[in-house]
Write an enzyme that holds these catalytic residues in place. Sequence first.
Site, PDB file in Angstrom:
ATOM      1  N   ASN A   6      -4.352   1.700  -3.472  1.00  0.00           N
ATOM      2  CA  ASN A   6      -5.490   1.711  -2.541  1.00  0.00           C
ATOM      3  C   ASN A   6      -5.505   2.952  -1.773  1.00  0.00           C
ATOM      4  O   ASN A   6      -4.896   2.864  -0.659  1.00  0.00           O
ATOM      5  CB  ASN A   6      -5.530   0.246  -1.865  1.00  0.00           C
ATOM      6  N   LYS A  30      -7.780   3.913   0.459  1.00  0.00           N
ATOM      7  CA  LYS A  30      -8.483   3.489   1.650  1.00  0.00           C
ATOM      8  C   LYS A  30      -9.349   4.735   2.019  1.00  0.00           C
ATOM      9  O   LYS A  30     -10.037   5.431   1.008  1.00  0.00           O
ATOM     10  CB  LYS A  30      -7.527   3.570   2.862  1.00  0.00           C
ATOM     11  N   HIS A  72     -10.150  -7.272   1.448  1.00  0.00           N
ATOM     12  CA  HIS A  72      -8.957  -6.833   2.038  1.00  0.00           C
ATOM     13  C   HIS A  72      -9.125  -6.932   3.693  1.00  0.00           C
ATOM     14  O   HIS A  72     -10.074  -7.078   4.321  1.00  0.00           O
ATOM     15  CB  HIS A  72      -9.015  -5.310   2.005  1.00  0.00           C
ATOM     16  N   GLU A 101      -8.499  -5.580   6.295  1.00  0.00           N
ATOM     17  CA  GLU A 101      -9.194  -4.381   7.067  1.00  0.00           C
ATOM     18  C   GLU A 101     -10.738  -4.799   6.930  1.00  0.00           C
ATOM     19  O   GLU A 101     -11.650  -4.336   7.854  1.00  0.00           O
ATOM     20  CB  GLU A 101      -9.005  -3.050   6.633  1.00  0.00           C
ATOM     21  N   GLU A 158      -1.279  -9.882   0.908  1.00  0.00           N
ATOM     22  CA  GLU A 158      -0.955  -8.879   1.804  1.00  0.00           C
ATOM     23  C   GLU A 158      -0.783  -9.288   3.392  1.00  0.00           C
ATOM     24  O   GLU A 158      -1.724  -9.674   4.072  1.00  0.00           O
ATOM     25  CB  GLU A 158      -2.064  -7.690   1.630  1.00  0.00           C
ATOM     26  N   GLY A 176       0.867  -1.238   6.597  1.00  0.00           N
ATOM     27  CA  GLY A 176       0.762   0.013   7.157  1.00  0.00           C
ATOM     28  C   GLY A 176       1.662  -0.036   8.391  1.00  0.00           C
ATOM     29  O   GLY A 176       1.780   0.829   9.132  1.00  0.00           O
ATOM     30  N   SER A 232       3.248  -2.339   3.040  1.00  0.00           N
ATOM     31  CA  SER A 232       4.450  -1.585   3.200  1.00  0.00           C
ATOM     32  C   SER A 232       5.278  -1.493   1.838  1.00  0.00           C
ATOM     33  O   SER A 232       6.296  -1.368   2.113  1.00  0.00           O
ATOM     34  CB  SER A 232       5.119  -1.896   4.342  1.00  0.00           C
TER      35      SER A 232
END
Length: 253
Positions: free
Chosen positions: A12, A14, A99, A101, A169, A175, A215
């Site tokens: 991904n 992003k 996701h 985010e 996730e 991240g 991560s």
Amino acid sequence: MTRSIRPLVAGNWKMNGLKADLGIAAAVAQGYGAGLKAAVDLAICPPATLLFTASAALIGSRIATGGQDCSVQPSGAFTGEISAAMLADAGATFCIVGHSERRTLHGETDATVKAKAVAARKALLVPIVCVGETREEREAGEALSVVRRQLEGSVPEGLDGASLVIAYEPVWAIGTGLTPTAADVAEMHASIRADLGRILGEAAAAGVRLLYGGSVKPSNAAELMNVPHVDGALVGGASLKAEDFLAIAQACA
């Protein structure tokens, strides 16, 4: 890993990548040799601006591409939105939906994620449905119940291993460089498999690929990819470096 399931490593990108960065995809294709091709599937989800060009460049490489999100609408007066059919037309095979985010920054609910997964299937894309708990939810002992609720609200009925991928996730690991323990991942993925059995039926759920994301990097990939019911990875930052992405794929192989 689940022996009966062929693993998938999806990158991904992003909101990263310009035309000059397509060299990353080319380097991945160059390093995706016969041994890896025999053992693991690869996919790259670049920003929408690069999807067509990346898909065209990867023809013949057996590396799939995917979108990072799609609209619930098939077409119409929805300025700035991208439909699942548009992604498919640009060469995509997969589409990430839900996701964290998108859930946190854009307020997407489980119902919205489910509608996007349905839209993806109508366009013959395979949705990669993302689920995961926050740090506060894990510390409160609610991780399993939170993910169960997300699955029940986000996964359309009637799908199977050919038409669905799930990506776990943990929000607090994305991240940050932090990862849950192998035991925590094993517990969560076993729970997800069982929950999918109740949603889809055990036979269908048995073939669904369960990816771990958050991560993932070459230094921890081998440990994570050897956890039961982990059938690959959804990779963020490390997918922007061909060498790292291929190393994670090698950990699956």
